[in-house]
Design a protein around this motif. Structure first.
Motif, PDB file in Angstrom:
ATOM      1  N   ASP A  21      -6.084   1.380   3.972  1.00  8.68           N
ATOM      2  CA  ASP A  21      -7.201   1.240   4.923  1.00  8.68           C
ATOM      3  C   ASP A  21      -7.699   2.607   5.384  1.00  8.68           C
ATOM      4  OD1 ASP A  21      -5.359   2.140   6.769  1.00  8.68           O
ATOM      5  OD2 ASP A  21      -5.184   0.245   7.846  1.00  8.68           O
ATOM      6  N   GLY A  22      -8.734   2.567   6.227  1.00  7.15           N
ATOM      7  CA  GLY A  22      -9.369   3.794   6.695  1.00  7.15           C
ATOM      8  C   GLY A  22      -8.405   4.734   7.411  1.00  7.15           C
ATOM      9  N   PHE A  23      -7.560   4.178   8.261  1.00  8.03           N
ATOM     10  CA  PHE A  23      -6.569   5.010   8.972  1.00  8.03           C
ATOM     11  C   PHE A  23      -5.776   5.860   7.976  1.00  8.03           C
ATOM     12  CE2 PHE A  23      -6.772   1.482  12.177  1.00  8.03           C
ATOM     13  CZ  PHE A  23      -7.045   2.239  13.299  1.00  8.03           C
ATOM     14  N   HIS A  24      -5.186   5.162   6.994  1.00  6.55           N
ATOM     15  CA  HIS A  24      -4.331   5.856   6.025  1.00  6.55           C
ATOM     16  C   HIS A  24      -5.105   6.869   5.205  1.00  6.55           C
ATOM     17  CE1 HIS A  24      -1.628   2.423   6.870  1.00  6.55           C
ATOM     18  NE2 HIS A  24      -0.707   3.345   6.684  1.00  6.55           N
ATOM     19  N   LEU A  25      -6.341   6.491   4.844  1.00  3.85           N
ATOM     20  CA  LEU A  25      -7.110   7.407   3.990  1.00  3.85           C
ATOM     21  C   LEU A  25      -7.470   8.691   4.737  1.00  3.85           C
ATOM     22  CD1 LEU A  25      -9.288   4.718   2.200  1.00  3.85           C
ATOM     23  CD2 LEU A  25      -7.626   6.241   1.084  1.00  3.85           C
TER      24      LEU A  25
END
Ligand code: ADP
Ligand code: MG
Length: 580
Positions: A21-25
């Motif tokens: 997801d965006g957080f991880h990316l």
């Protein structure tokens, strides 16, 4: 991406897809590019981003106010040549961080302000979202570049663009807008991993034109009274040995701008710091190395610079547009300072020093005269202290601990400390910079300690300290080796003004009399000390530097000792009609 995946069963329940997801990316994109520290203030929508960054092994330093986190990120950029990251919430948090972003851009510090933002659909229709604000539009004129990422697949590119924009060419501040929805967006983990971009050679060398180098050397060699001015761009470049070698090979007197102090030691025989007015007035050729002819150098003209038309300027800068911005530059050398100095040094050949001996002797005599004049003032051991007595004690401490970092802000506290405290190593003096802004103190102190691991001495006017004073809790929380000295003269410039009406409100520039800033530090578990003489001050600061414990010394300064606006009173218009 193993830590960043989520297994989800597809409809048929036969295959399992790895998702990210965006957080991880965002976190993976930063880590891939060597970012290991984030300065910020948690809150909606970036609370989890901070948590997850910490969980992923990054250092996440939480502040009490975004402006201080932003200043920390900016100075981390200056110290490391990597973009400092500041993470904030939307609207008000973003605006608080924006002051630091604009200041970073003005000072050519590489920094990225990453702010969470509200939903585009609602913001653009102005339908009234939680913390609704068109942050990208607001940031644009105040930074070098501003980007927004709407799709998780673009996070890699967005972060890469922000990094390259911050550090390439003239460094500066970059804004990266990440809407709340982006963080929770999911995508295939493998595709996500492939979408990340490692920025190759983010700040490419910029080699100067050989013709420009030759021209510059001809002008320098033709000088009768040459001067080299080193600016904070030269300190930033981390070409310390090359710069020192070049300056020594030419034998030319050099003048360090305030954050370039220590690039060569202030006690170096060629240092003209204590003969500033003389060299500015009398030099016939001035070589600017990573320094701008802005207000701090009287724009290269006027009384400071002696007879009109008496100077020729050589300027080394990475930014071509900087040339001729105030006066004619007869020998512009555009490139990065490391490459330019290397080319200039090569062009010098094996000749001895080119600086005429009579000029060198004149500068040295003036300098010795001024140093001797100041010496007795620095030894006054009175209570309450005056600025010189207190600074004399701190000057000795920095001499004995040359690897300590000095943070400095205030009016009189700044102007006098700049002249009194000699620096011995590059990038050890961090101060109010190009804008002369107040409020950088605790943010700079925190980042200096985090990024370098060295002891930090923050010398603060009582007014300047107030802008970031709450961060002493941050200093205690992370147990940083920071010693704050508050020069307490009961007010702004001085503590002696009176209300002209005789009313019960105190004068506008006056603070609580005899305040005990040291007690603030004690409230958070740090060491607080009250010092009324230079001896007490020296003892307290030495103890703090030895122990590495967060310490605040309330240095009692004579309330009548300061002058209006320090040394820049000329910039503070005063009404001739004002009733005294
Ligand atoms: P000071 O206030 O110390 O005089 P300034 O901030 O006014 O310094 O000037 C710094 C200058 O250094 C800016 O014009 C900037 O473009 C330039 N600069 C920054 N980094 C580099 C670099 N690596 N190489 C060349 N010039 C640089
Ligand atoms: Mg004061």
């Amino acid at each position: 991406m193993s830590t960043a995946t989520l297994k989800v069963a597809t409809e048929a329940d036969t295959q399992v897809e790895d998702l990210t997801d965006g957080f991880h990316l965002v976190i993976e994109a930063l880590k891939l590019n060597g970012v290991d520290t984030i300065y910020g203030v948690p809150g909606i929508p970036i609370t989890d981003l901070g948590r997850m960054a910490q969980a992923a092994g990054m250092r996440v330093i939480s502040f009490r106010h975004e402006q201080n986190a932003g200043n920390a990120a900016a100075i981390a950029g200056f110290l490391t040549k990597k973009p400092g990251i500041c993470l904030t919430v939307s609207a008000p948090g973003f605006l608080n961080g924006l002051t630091a972003l604009a200041n970073a851009t003005t000072n050519c510090f590489p920094m990225i302000l990453i702010s969470g933002s509200s939903e585009r659909e609602i913001v653009d229709l102005q339908q009234g979202d939680y913390e609704e604000m068109d942050q990208l539009a607001i940031a644009k004129p105040l930074c070098k570049a501003a980007f927004r990422v709407l799709h998780a697949a673009d996070i890699g590119i967005g972060v890469a663009r922000a990094i390259r924009a911050a550090v390439s060419g003239r460094p500066g501040g970059v804004y990266l807008d990440l809407p709340a929805k982006l963080f929770a967006q999911v995508m295939n983990a493998e595709a996500g991993a492939k979408s990340l971009v490692k920025v190759i050679d983010p700040a490419p060398a910029q080699i100067p034109d050989p013709a420009a180098v030759k021209r510059a050397l001809e002008v320098l060699k033709s000088a009768k009274r040459p001067l080299i001015i080193l600016g904070k761009g030269a300190a930033y470049a981390q070409a310390d040995e090359a710069i020192r070698g070049f300056v020594e090979k030419t034998g030319v007197p050099f003048l360090p701008m305030s954050m370039a102090k220590g690039l060569l030691p202030d006690t170096h025989p060629q240092c003209a710091g204590a003969a500033r007015s003389t060299v500015l007035k009398e030099a016939d050729v001035v070589m600017l190395v990573g320094a701008r002819l802005n207000w701090l150098l009287s724009h290269g003209k006027g009384k400071t610079w002696g007879e009109p038309g008496s100077k020729r300027f050589i300027q080394i800068d990475i930014e071509p547009k900087e040339m001729d911005s105030n006066v004619e530059i007869v020998a512009p050398v555009v490139g990065d300072i490391g490459s330019c100095i290397a080319a200039l040094a090569a062009g010098l050949g094996h000749d001895g020093p080119s600086a005429p001996a009579d000029w060198v002797a004149t500068v040295r005599a003036k300098r010795e005269e001024n140093v001797a004049k100041m010496a007795p003032k620095l030894m006054k051991n009175t209570a309450p202290m005056d600025f010189h007595g207190a600074l004399g004690a701190l000057r000795t401490i920095i001499k004995e601990r040359p690897d300590a970092i000095l943070v400095n802000e205030g009016a009189n506290t700044l102007d006098l400390a700049r002249g009194v405290i000699d620096m011995y190593q590059p990038r050890k003096r961090l101060d109010v910079g190009t804008w002369g802004v107040m409020g950088i103190g605790m943010g700079f102190a925190v980042a200096a300690a985090i990024e370098t691991g060295k002891p930090v001495l923050a010398v603060e006017g009582d007014s300047a300290f107030g802008f970031s004073g709450m961060e002493i809790e941050t200093i205690c929380r992370y147990n940083l080796p920071v010693c704050v000295v508050v020069f307490n003269n009961n007010g702004i410039y001085r503590g002696t003004d009176v209300n002209p009406t005789g009313g019960s409100d105190v004068a506008t520039t006056v603070f609580v009399k005899d305040a005990r800033y040291d007690k603030m530090m004690e409230a958070f578990g740090g060491v607080g000390v009250q010092a009324t003489t230079p001896d007490e001050l020296a003892r307290a600061v030495n103890a703090a530097m030895d122990s590495g414990k967060p310490t605040l010394v309330n240095a009692v300064i004579d309330p009548a000792a300061g002058s209006e606006s320090g040394r820049i009173g000329n910039l503070n218009p005063q009404s001739v009609l004002r009733k005294k």
